[in-house]
Design a protein around this motif. Structure first.
Motif, PDB file in Angstrom:
ATOM      1  N   SER A  73      -3.582   4.824   0.770  1.00 56.47           N
ATOM      2  CA  SER A  73      -4.001   4.228  -0.492  1.00 56.47           C
ATOM      3  C   SER A  73      -2.800   3.602  -1.181  1.00 56.47           C
ATOM      4  O   SER A  73      -1.695   4.113  -1.087  1.00 56.47           O
ATOM      5  N   ALA A  74      -3.051   2.477  -1.878  1.00 55.43           N
ATOM      6  CA  ALA A  74      -1.970   1.808  -2.611  1.00 55.43           C
ATOM      7  C   ALA A  74      -1.731   2.512  -3.932  1.00 55.43           C
ATOM      8  O   ALA A  74      -1.836   1.947  -5.007  1.00 55.43           O
ATOM      9  N   ALA A  75      -1.437   3.783  -3.855  1.00 56.06           N
ATOM     10  CA  ALA A  75      -1.199   4.590  -5.049  1.00 56.06           C
ATOM     11  C   ALA A  75      -0.282   5.735  -4.676  1.00 56.06           C
ATOM     12  O   ALA A  75      -0.225   6.148  -3.519  1.00 56.06           O
ATOM     13  N   PRO A  76       0.467   6.300  -5.635  1.00 59.82           N
ATOM     14  CA  PRO A  76       1.294   7.464  -5.324  1.00 59.82           C
ATOM     15  C   PRO A  76       0.441   8.613  -4.812  1.00 59.82           C
ATOM     16  O   PRO A  76      -0.727   8.748  -5.174  1.00 59.82           O
ATOM     17  N   LYS A  77       1.009   9.473  -3.947  1.00 59.17           N
ATOM     18  CA  LYS A  77       0.291  10.625  -3.453  1.00 59.17           C
ATOM     19  C   LYS A  77      -0.092  11.525  -4.620  1.00 59.17           C
ATOM     20  O   LYS A  77       0.639  11.674  -5.586  1.00 59.17           O
ATOM     21  N   ARG A 102       0.814  -1.213   0.000  1.00 60.71           N
ATOM     22  CA  ARG A 102       0.000   0.000   0.000  1.00 60.71           C
ATOM     23  C   ARG A 102       0.852   1.269   0.000  1.00 60.71           C
ATOM     24  O   ARG A 102       0.354   2.352  -0.309  1.00 60.71           O
ATOM     25  N   THR A 103       2.106   1.160   0.359  1.00 56.73           N
ATOM     26  CA  THR A 103       2.988   2.328   0.344  1.00 56.73           C
ATOM     27  C   THR A 103       4.024   2.263  -0.767  1.00 56.73           C
ATOM     28  O   THR A 103       4.664   3.271  -1.064  1.00 56.73           O
ATOM     29  N   ALA A 112     -13.471   0.227  -5.472  1.00 58.20           N
ATOM     30  CA  ALA A 112     -13.063  -0.275  -6.791  1.00 58.20           C
ATOM     31  C   ALA A 112     -11.702   0.277  -7.197  1.00 58.20           C
ATOM     32  O   ALA A 112     -10.838  -0.464  -7.702  1.00 58.20           O
ATOM     33  N   ALA A 113     -11.481   1.578  -6.988  1.00 63.02           N
ATOM     34  CA  ALA A 113     -10.211   2.178  -7.394  1.00 63.02           C
ATOM     35  C   ALA A 113      -9.053   1.596  -6.593  1.00 63.02           C
ATOM     36  O   ALA A 113      -7.979   1.302  -7.146  1.00 63.02           O
ATOM     37  N   GLN A 114      -9.249   1.394  -5.300  1.00 65.90           N
ATOM     38  CA  GLN A 114      -8.166   0.853  -4.490  1.00 65.90           C
ATOM     39  C   GLN A 114      -7.890  -0.615  -4.822  1.00 65.90           C
ATOM     40  O   GLN A 114      -6.756  -1.081  -4.674  1.00 65.90           O
ATOM     41  N   TRP A 115      -8.898  -1.338  -5.281  1.00 69.28           N
ATOM     42  CA  TRP A 115      -8.663  -2.721  -5.701  1.00 69.28           C
ATOM     43  C   TRP A 115      -7.775  -2.752  -6.945  1.00 69.28           C
ATOM     44  O   TRP A 115      -6.839  -3.544  -7.032  1.00 69.28           O
ATOM     45  N   VAL A 116      -8.029  -1.865  -7.890  1.00 68.85           N
ATOM     46  CA  VAL A 116      -7.176  -1.782  -9.075  1.00 68.85           C
ATOM     47  C   VAL A 116      -5.760  -1.384  -8.665  1.00 68.85           C
ATOM     48  O   VAL A 116      -4.764  -1.965  -9.128  1.00 68.85           O
ATOM     49  N   GLN A 117      -5.659  -0.392  -7.785  1.00 71.52           N
ATOM     50  CA  GLN A 117      -4.346   0.063  -7.334  1.00 71.52           C
ATOM     51  C   GLN A 117      -3.589  -1.031  -6.600  1.00 71.52           C
ATOM     52  O   GLN A 117      -2.367  -1.177  -6.750  1.00 71.52           O
ATOM     53  N   ALA A 118      -4.315  -1.816  -5.811  1.00 71.37           N
ATOM     54  CA  ALA A 118      -3.674  -2.900  -5.068  1.00 71.37           C
ATOM     55  C   ALA A 118      -3.080  -3.936  -6.018  1.00 71.37           C
ATOM     56  O   ALA A 118      -1.944  -4.405  -5.822  1.00 71.37           O
TER      57      ALA A 118
END
Length: 495
Positions: free
Chosen positions: A480-484, A99-100, A152-158
């Motif tokens: 979030s598992a995505a860049p800031k 996630r980071t 949904a977005a965090q699942w894609v990011q994960a």
């Protein structure tokens, strides 16, 4: 947030809420004073008796040899032993490095992102090994964990993040071993249901399974302290450090209600309270109050036996984490520890920043946490225990930094005025996978072993610096598992 970060940091409050883990407190150590009177001097003073303070003391004591005699180490604790964040957290040893990883890669580069991911997992293994090797009875469980993702977005990011970690570290690297599950697999294997909150559907999009664990951090911390006491540590509980000053001879003097004590070196294991002693950390280590409940399992869940994993429930703005107890104590009865819920308070928990008051709870977060278990488990929860769902509820104070990383090392300064003042703190609610190795790194620095070997595994970005301390605090990072994004938004999961 600027206003919250400017609130003057206080000493730990008297009469905090009763932590589930400290009920009852350890009879032999909770109020221990190794010597009736406070010593007037020491070789090293450690302030704080949580995992950081205990681990620093342990490593310093192990550094002694024929050429370096045992140090005279005095540890000061404001309240009972191990009564701060260590004795009040949820007991989750969980890295959630995927996630980071994208944010770390974007901000710091892939080598540092890899270094941090490996460090976090190594901390988990080190704590588990230490507890086993030293027979510390702390309800240790080395198990998998599942992140149930409702966005949904965090699942894609994960999924993207896991793929990026496998590419950067190698699929066989332990720090990159994740299993992705479909919604049906999550429901079938972990008894999780779709649901709703305030009329908004909460739909399971997938799950991420990886190695983690749980323990009683209080029992672990107390166990380490007892090992240190057997090797000569002088523990002084109920002895708050009121002020800290350095004289012209290079001695640090700590004022307490019981007198003063001096030493050439002082270690701050004070985490969210650090700015109380070192004003330069005001706004650089910001306290944040976290809240946790202990639930008795519902009838249907109880019938399934102890849950095999720990859980996190991740949604658009925040998360909760859940730790099923695996205690030999039959009175625990399979209790379920549920923490988080900060963003459900007004302003996404804004009023919890800057507070050091762990004598009370936030009633809005309380109401929300009480309802989490039947909502997530649905029909697999069943009827509540006849004694009531909630068995205990308490709060604790964490420490957060502007850039989302700990501060580890000797205090910086333009001259020698801070020489001998060392710190390891600000763990972003992530201390169970950072404290142990950060303490080890700190002692390596203190003992003059700050070279290539340490740099190979300890991230430069964790070291304390004036530049880092001067940054503006804008809240928690990396949830979030995505860049800031351009506003620096994101957040990290706690324990």
């Amino acid at each position: 947030m600027d206003e919250r970060a400017r609130i003057p940091v206080s000493l730990p409050h008297d009469n905090p809420t009763t932590s589930y883990w400290q009920d009852p407190p350890d009879a032999s150590i909770a109020s221990l004073r190794t010597t009736p009177a406070l010593p007037s001097s020491a070789d090293i003073i450690v302030i704080g008796s949580g995992i950081t303070g205990a681990a620093v003391a342990w490593n310093l004591l192990q550094s002694s040899n024929d050429d370096t005699p045992k140090r005279n180490i005095v540890m000061l604790e404001a309240r009972e032993a191990c009564s701060g964040a260590t004795g009040r957290n949820g007991g989750h040893t969980k890295a959630a490095s995927y996630r980071t990883f994208p944010s770390h890669t974007s901000d710091l580069g892939t080598p540092t992102a890899v270094q941090i991911a490996r460090l976090e997992l190594s901390n988990i293994f080190a704590v588990q090994s230490f507890a086993r090797d030293h027979a510390i009875d702390c309800d240790l469980s080395a198990c998998d964990t599942i992140d149930v993702i409702y966005d949904a977005a965090q699942w894609v990011q994960a999924q993207d993040s896991v793929a990026a970690m496998r590419e950067a570290l190698g699929a066989d690297d332990p720090a990159a071993r994740y299993t992705l599950l479909s919604p049906s697999e999550v429901r079938d294997r972990f008894y999780i249901h779709d649901g709703e909150f305030e009329g908004v559907e909460q739909k399971v999009y997938g799950g991420v399974v990886y190695h983690a664990g749980s323990l009683s951090a209080y029992k672990f911390g107390v166990g380490v302290l007892k090992l240190c006491l057997a090797q000569g540590l002088n523990l002084q509980t109920h002895t708050p450090a009121l002020s800290l000053s350095r004289d012209g001879d290079g001695q640090w003097t700590v004022e307490t209600p019981r007198g003063v004590i001096s030493a050439p070196r002082v270690v701050l294991g004070t985490n969210g309270y650090t700015a109380r002693l070192v004003p330069a950390f005001q706004g650089a280590i910001v306290p944040l109050r976290g809240q946790i409940t202990a639930h008795r399992p519902g009838a249907n869940l109880r019938a399934k036996g102890p849950l095999p994993t720990t859980y996190s429930f991740i949604y658009e703005a925040g998360y909760e984490y859940m730790v099923p107890r695996r205690s030999a104590d039959p009175s625990a009865g399979g209790d379920i520890i549920m923490g988080g819920g900060l963003v459900r308070a007004p302003g996404e928990g804004l009023e919890e920043y800057g507070t050091t008051d762990d004598t009370s709870i936030n009633p809005i977060i309380s109401e929300y946490l009480h309802e989490t278990t039947p909502r997530y488990f649905g029909s697999d929860w069943g009827e509540d225990d006849e004694r009531g769902r909630a068995r205990a509820e308490w709060t604790g104070i964490m420490g957060y930094s502007p850039d989302g990383f700990p501060f580890v090392g000797e205090m910086p300064g333009p001259g020698p005025e801070n020489e001998g003042l060392w710190v390891s703190g600000s763990f972003q609610g992530h201390g169970m996978v950072l404290c142990w190795v950060c303490a080890k790194a700190l002692v390596e620095m203190m003992e003059g072993r700050d070279g290539d070997e340490l740099e190979a595994w300890f991230p430069e970005v964790f070291r304390v610096s004036e530049e880092r301390m001067a940054k503006r605090f804008e809240g928690r990072l990396h949830t979030s598992a995505a860049p800031k994004n351009a506003d620096g938004e994101g957040e990290r999961e706690g324990q």
